[in-house]
Design a protein around this motif. Structure first.
Motif, PDB file in Angstrom:
ATOM      1  N   PRO A  34       0.904  -1.141  -0.063  1.00  0.00           N
ATOM      2  CA  PRO A  34       0.034  -0.086  -0.111  1.00  0.00           C
ATOM      3  C   PRO A  34       0.794   1.275  -0.176  1.00  0.00           C
ATOM      4  CG  PRO A  34      -1.050  -1.590   1.529  1.00  0.00           C
ATOM      5  CD  PRO A  34       0.511  -2.193   1.053  1.00  0.00           C
ATOM      6  N   LEU A  35       1.919   1.322   0.633  1.00  0.00           N
ATOM      7  CA  LEU A  35       2.678   2.532   0.808  1.00  0.00           C
ATOM      8  C   LEU A  35       3.232   2.886  -0.767  1.00  0.00           C
ATOM      9  CD1 LEU A  35       4.306   4.639   2.295  1.00  0.00           C
ATOM     10  CD2 LEU A  35       6.001   2.992   2.744  1.00  0.00           C
ATOM     11  N   ALA A  36       3.837   1.851  -1.471  1.00  0.00           N
ATOM     12  CA  ALA A  36       4.354   2.242  -2.931  1.00  0.00           C
ATOM     13  C   ALA A  36       3.098   2.628  -3.472  1.00  0.00           C
ATOM     14  CB  ALA A  36       4.821   0.863  -3.283  1.00  0.00           C
ATOM     15  N   LEU A  37       2.128   2.081  -3.432  1.00  0.00           N
ATOM     16  CA  LEU A  37       0.807   2.295  -4.522  1.00  0.00           C
ATOM     17  C   LEU A  37       0.486   3.701  -4.051  1.00  0.00           C
ATOM     18  CD1 LEU A  37      -0.934  -1.052  -4.303  1.00  0.00           C
ATOM     19  CD2 LEU A  37      -0.167   0.075  -6.342  1.00  0.00           C
ATOM     20  N   TRP A  38       0.140   4.093  -2.870  1.00  0.00           N
ATOM     21  CA  TRP A  38      -0.500   5.420  -2.367  1.00  0.00           C
ATOM     22  C   TRP A  38       0.766   6.500  -2.856  1.00  0.00           C
ATOM     23  CZ3 TRP A  38      -5.028   6.554  -1.960  1.00  0.00           C
ATOM     24  CH2 TRP A  38      -5.987   5.737  -1.764  1.00  0.00           C
ATOM     25  N   GLY A  39       1.964   6.015  -2.444  1.00  0.00           N
ATOM     26  CA  GLY A  39       2.981   7.165  -2.825  1.00  0.00           C
ATOM     27  C   GLY A  39       3.014   7.486  -4.323  1.00  0.00           C
ATOM     28  N   ALA A  40       2.838   6.550  -5.139  1.00  0.00           N
ATOM     29  CA  ALA A  40       2.974   6.666  -6.516  1.00  0.00           C
ATOM     30  C   ALA A  40       1.510   7.590  -6.985  1.00  0.00           C
ATOM     31  CB  ALA A  40       2.543   5.503  -7.469  1.00  0.00           C
ATOM     32  N   PHE A  41       0.407   7.235  -6.057  1.00  0.00           N
ATOM     33  CA  PHE A  41      -0.899   8.050  -6.269  1.00  0.00           C
ATOM     34  C   PHE A  41      -0.569   9.493  -6.120  1.00  0.00           C
ATOM     35  CE2 PHE A  41      -4.951  10.106  -4.853  1.00  0.00           C
ATOM     36  CZ  PHE A  41      -5.941   9.535  -5.612  1.00  0.00           C
ATOM     37  N   VAL A  42       0.049   9.877  -4.954  1.00  0.00           N
ATOM     38  CA  VAL A  42       0.277  11.165  -4.852  1.00  0.00           C
ATOM     39  C   VAL A  42       1.213  11.794  -5.527  1.00  0.00           C
ATOM     40  CG1 VAL A  42       1.285  12.719  -2.722  1.00  0.00           C
ATOM     41  CG2 VAL A  42      -0.103  10.853  -2.327  1.00  0.00           C
ATOM     42  N   LEU A  43       2.227  10.887  -6.210  1.00  0.00           N
ATOM     43  CA  LEU A  43       3.014  11.619  -7.254  1.00  0.00           C
ATOM     44  C   LEU A  43       2.435  11.844  -8.361  1.00  0.00           C
ATOM     45  CD1 LEU A  43       5.969  12.343  -7.775  1.00  0.00           C
ATOM     46  CD2 LEU A  43       6.443   9.919  -8.505  1.00  0.00           C
ATOM     47  N   VAL A  46     -10.320   7.833  -3.387  1.00  0.00           N
ATOM     48  CA  VAL A  46     -11.591   6.718  -2.692  1.00  0.00           C
ATOM     49  C   VAL A  46     -11.624   5.820  -3.588  1.00  0.00           C
ATOM     50  CG1 VAL A  46     -13.929   6.708  -2.312  1.00  0.00           C
ATOM     51  CG2 VAL A  46     -13.062   8.582  -1.689  1.00  0.00           C
ATOM     52  N   ALA A  47     -11.909   6.002  -5.077  1.00  0.00           N
ATOM     53  CA  ALA A  47     -11.774   4.698  -6.077  1.00  0.00           C
ATOM     54  C   ALA A  47     -10.552   4.007  -6.102  1.00  0.00           C
ATOM     55  CB  ALA A  47     -12.131   5.269  -7.351  1.00  0.00           C
ATOM     56  N   PHE A  48      -9.400   4.625  -5.635  1.00  0.00           N
ATOM     57  CA  PHE A  48      -8.211   3.968  -5.579  1.00  0.00           C
ATOM     58  C   PHE A  48      -8.194   2.996  -4.398  1.00  0.00           C
ATOM     59  CE2 PHE A  48      -3.419   3.590  -5.225  1.00  0.00           C
ATOM     60  CZ  PHE A  48      -2.957   3.149  -6.241  1.00  0.00           C
ATOM     61  N   GLY A  49      -8.576   3.592  -3.339  1.00  0.00           N
ATOM     62  CA  GLY A  49      -8.791   2.743  -2.028  1.00  0.00           C
ATOM     63  C   GLY A  49      -9.542   1.629  -2.230  1.00  0.00           C
ATOM     64  N   ALA A  50     -10.832   1.801  -3.008  1.00  0.00           N
ATOM     65  CA  ALA A  50     -11.634   0.616  -3.021  1.00  0.00           C
ATOM     66  C   ALA A  50     -11.069  -0.437  -4.195  1.00  0.00           C
ATOM     67  CB  ALA A  50     -13.133   1.348  -3.825  1.00  0.00           C
ATOM     68  N   LEU A  51     -10.231  -0.133  -5.077  1.00  0.00           N
ATOM     69  CA  LEU A  51      -9.759  -0.920  -5.813  1.00  0.00           C
ATOM     70  C   LEU A  51      -8.602  -1.884  -5.290  1.00  0.00           C
ATOM     71  CD1 LEU A  51      -8.869  -2.085  -8.673  1.00  0.00           C
ATOM     72  CD2 LEU A  51      -7.416   0.069  -9.098  1.00  0.00           C
ATOM     73  N   ILE A  52      -7.613  -1.176  -4.539  1.00  0.00           N
ATOM     74  CA  ILE A  52      -6.614  -1.785  -3.814  1.00  0.00           C
ATOM     75  C   ILE A  52      -6.970  -2.355  -2.376  1.00  0.00           C
ATOM     76  CG2 ILE A  52      -4.844  -0.580  -5.265  1.00  0.00           C
ATOM     77  CD1 ILE A  52      -4.022   0.855  -2.647  1.00  0.00           C
ATOM     78  N   GLY A  53      -7.744  -1.863  -1.828  1.00  0.00           N
ATOM     79  CA  GLY A  53      -8.167  -2.471  -0.430  1.00  0.00           C
ATOM     80  C   GLY A  53      -6.924  -2.221   0.406  1.00  0.00           C
ATOM     81  N   ARG A  54      -6.899  -2.963   1.629  1.00  0.00           N
ATOM     82  CA  ARG A  54      -5.857  -3.037   2.703  1.00  0.00           C
ATOM     83  C   ARG A  54      -4.792  -3.779   2.136  1.00  0.00           C
ATOM     84  NH1 ARG A  54      -8.938  -3.377   8.511  1.00  0.00           N
ATOM     85  NH2 ARG A  54     -10.570  -1.521   8.349  1.00  0.00           N
ATOM     86  N   TRP A  89      -3.943   2.196 -14.005  1.00  0.00           N
ATOM     87  CA  TRP A  89      -4.693   3.300 -13.884  1.00  0.00           C
ATOM     88  C   TRP A  89      -3.822   4.781 -13.597  1.00  0.00           C
ATOM     89  CZ3 TRP A  89      -8.451   5.232  -9.269  1.00  0.00           C
ATOM     90  CH2 TRP A  89      -9.146   6.241  -9.749  1.00  0.00           C
ATOM     91  N   LEU A  90      -2.708   4.442 -12.925  1.00  0.00           N
ATOM     92  CA  LEU A  90      -1.790   5.737 -12.476  1.00  0.00           C
ATOM     93  C   LEU A  90      -1.142   6.110 -13.909  1.00  0.00           C
ATOM     94  CD1 LEU A  90      -0.374   4.844  -9.040  1.00  0.00           C
ATOM     95  CD2 LEU A  90      -2.294   6.436  -9.837  1.00  0.00           C
ATOM     96  N   ALA A  91      -0.568   4.820 -14.542  1.00  0.00           N
ATOM     97  CA  ALA A  91       0.051   5.177 -16.021  1.00  0.00           C
ATOM     98  C   ALA A  91      -0.953   5.843 -16.887  1.00  0.00           C
ATOM     99  CB  ALA A  91       0.528   3.954 -16.310  1.00  0.00           C
ATOM    100  N   PHE A  92      -2.043   5.239 -17.002  1.00  0.00           N
ATOM    101  CA  PHE A  92      -3.172   5.838 -17.718  1.00  0.00           C
ATOM    102  C   PHE A  92      -3.278   7.281 -17.561  1.00  0.00           C
ATOM    103  CE2 PHE A  92      -7.634   6.815 -18.930  1.00  0.00           C
ATOM    104  CZ  PHE A  92      -7.725   6.332 -20.173  1.00  0.00           C
ATOM    105  N   LEU A  93      -3.519   7.720 -16.286  1.00  0.00           N
ATOM    106  CA  LEU A  93      -3.709   9.222 -15.889  1.00  0.00           C
ATOM    107  C   LEU A  93      -2.516   9.981 -16.304  1.00  0.00           C
ATOM    108  CD1 LEU A  93      -5.371   8.595 -12.293  1.00  0.00           C
ATOM    109  CD2 LEU A  93      -6.481   9.669 -14.303  1.00  0.00           C
ATOM    110  N   LEU A  94      -1.557   9.737 -16.137  1.00  0.00           N
ATOM    111  CA  LEU A  94      -0.097  10.239 -16.141  1.00  0.00           C
ATOM    112  C   LEU A  94      -0.040  10.434 -17.727  1.00  0.00           C
ATOM    113  CD1 LEU A  94       2.197  11.545 -14.765  1.00  0.00           C
ATOM    114  CD2 LEU A  94       3.344   9.548 -15.285  1.00  0.00           C
ATOM    115  N   LEU A  95      -0.228   9.502 -18.560  1.00  0.00           N
ATOM    116  CA  LEU A  95      -0.250   9.653 -20.149  1.00  0.00           C
ATOM    117  C   LEU A  95      -1.335  10.445 -20.566  1.00  0.00           C
ATOM    118  CD1 LEU A  95       0.795   6.017 -20.945  1.00  0.00           C
ATOM    119  CD2 LEU A  95       2.158   8.025 -21.191  1.00  0.00           C
TER     120      LEU A  95
END
Length: 418
Positions: free
Chosen positions: A8-17, A96-104, A117-123
């Motif tokens: 989760p730390l890596a995923l949420w870190g990438a989300f914020v970035l 919220v959607a990202f949290g629903a996708l990855i869960g705990r 999804w993160l790559a898609f948003l960035l591109l």
């Protein structure tokens, strides 16, 4: 996938970035991607709060009436901070959607879908956050993820999203074809819509609450619609008689030339016919016993792409609609969906290249930009054909078990559910 990428730390870190980069691109002003937010949405919000007009009530509105909710919400900290509030609201909903996708504890498939999804948003670039569509995408993602285990809430979210921007109705229609719970979905959609329309009627809207329908049908041929490519190429090649102009009423760039009036007339009934054809292919697969988990994602993607490609209206933010069906497909069956997902990434990159950075070259019908847009539009049709082929095969073979879901035993497939 390395285990560290599923943390989760890596995923949420990438989300914020990623969202930090997108917010920075929006605030940079390059190409003015926030034009609609600063010039249109803010004006609507201030006019509504001041009482100058009531969009969707006593004044025609280009969007369904619930679109006013996020437009007004972004005014909570005042007009000077409207843009930052808008970007913050979209980022919050995406979170919220990202949290629903990855869960705990995200499984491999969910983590891969999240990274996609993160790559898609960035591109896709700044437009991923800067339009009303950005509000509906996270609602649709959560809606389609919930539809199996929380059908009521999933259908409710998809209905609310539809009353913000119409495109999520594709998920409702796909569910009616693919799901055995179709009547529950229809009941939730109808009941929620009645409540929304009833509230508007009590406020004195009359038929104005449905003005978004006529506002769309009155549009001309927008330059980013695939059908407009014929006239853009004529202009790019120097053939006289074609003109790109700005429609002051609809606030979009459109093209006019020999035959465009006919195209405008034909496109809406053609869209209806193609949607019906897609639904027939999906219904054939459903009748042949195709598992819901295998049928629903390609049917949804085919419908969404049909709404984009067989349309006289076209805008860069329409690419955001691809996120929900592709994320759903990747979560259910990564191997079957990684190639369509890669095509969608290319489409996102081509879209950002056109808008906002080189949009003026497209308006000037520079051949290189018309080519980039044409390739993007061609890929839309390729993906539609791909999904139709997949559904046709589902209807031509014995019913197969649904793919193993993340977290299920790989030696014993999880029982099919809806």
């Amino acid at each position: 996938m390395p285990a560290v990428l599923r943390r989760p730390l890596a995923l949420w870190g990438a989300f914020v970035l990623v969202h930090g980069v997108l917010i920075g691109l929006n605030l940079s002003g390059i190409g003015w991607p926030l034009g609609d937010v600063e010039r249109v949405y803010l004006g609507w919000a201030e006019g509504t709060v001041s009482g100058a007009f009531r969009l969707g009530i006593d004044t025609d509105f280009v969007y369904p009436i619930l679109a006013l909710a996020p437009i007004l919400a972004a005014l909570v900290f005042g007009a000077p901070l409207y843009v930052l509030s808008w970007l913050g609201l979209v980022t919050l909903l995406n979170g919220v959607a990202f949290g629903a996708l990855i869960g705990r504890r995200p499984g491999r498939a969910a983590a891969r879908a999240a990274w996609w999804w993160l790559a898609f948003l960035l591109l896709l670039g700044p437009i991923a956050l800067a339009r009303i569509d950005s509000i509906t995408v996270p609602l649709a993602i959560v809606g389609v993820l919930w539809i199996v285990r929380r059908p009521f809430w999933g259908a409710l979210l998809l209905t609310v999203a539809t009353w913000v921007k119409v495109w999520p109705v594709a998920a409702i229609i796909a569910l009616v074809v693919a799901s055995r719970r179709r009547w529950q979905v229809v009941a939730v959609f109808a009941g929620t819509s009645v409540v929304i329309i009833g509230a508007a009627l009590l406020a004195g809207s009359g038929l104005t609450v449905l003005s978004f329908v006529t506002e769309q049908t009155n549009r001309g041929l927008q330059i980013e619609a695939p059908v407009a490519s014929w006239w853009l190429w004529q202009s790019a090649l120097g053939i006289p008689g074609t003109l790109v102009y700005y429609d002051q009423q609809i606030l979009t760039y459109q093209v006019i030339g020999p035959g465009t009036d006919l195209a405008v007339t034909v496109m809406t009934p053609l869209l209806v016919l193609v949607v019906l054809a897609v639904l027939l292919v999906g219904w054939r697969a459903q009748r042949a016993g195709a598992a819901f988990e295998r049928l629903f994602p390609p049917l949804l993607l085919a419908l969404v792409l049909t709404l984009i490609s067989i349309n006289k209206v076209g805008s860069p933010q329409f690419m955001t609609w691809l996120a929900a069906p592709i994320i759903l497909g990747l979560v259910g069956d990564w191997r079957a969906w990684r190639a369509p997902a890669a095509v969608a990434l290319l489409m996102a990159a081509l879209t950002q290249l056109v808008y906002p950075y080189f949009y003026n070259y497209l308006l000037g019908t520079v051949p290189a930009m018309v080519l980039v847009l044409s390739v993007r539009n061609l890929l839309e049709l390729v993906l539609v054909g791909w999904m139709l082929t997949r559904m046709w095969k589902l209807g031509s073979q014995p019913a197969m078990p649904a793919p193993i879901r993340p977290g299920a035993s790989e030696s014993q497939p999880e029982p099919q559910k809806e």
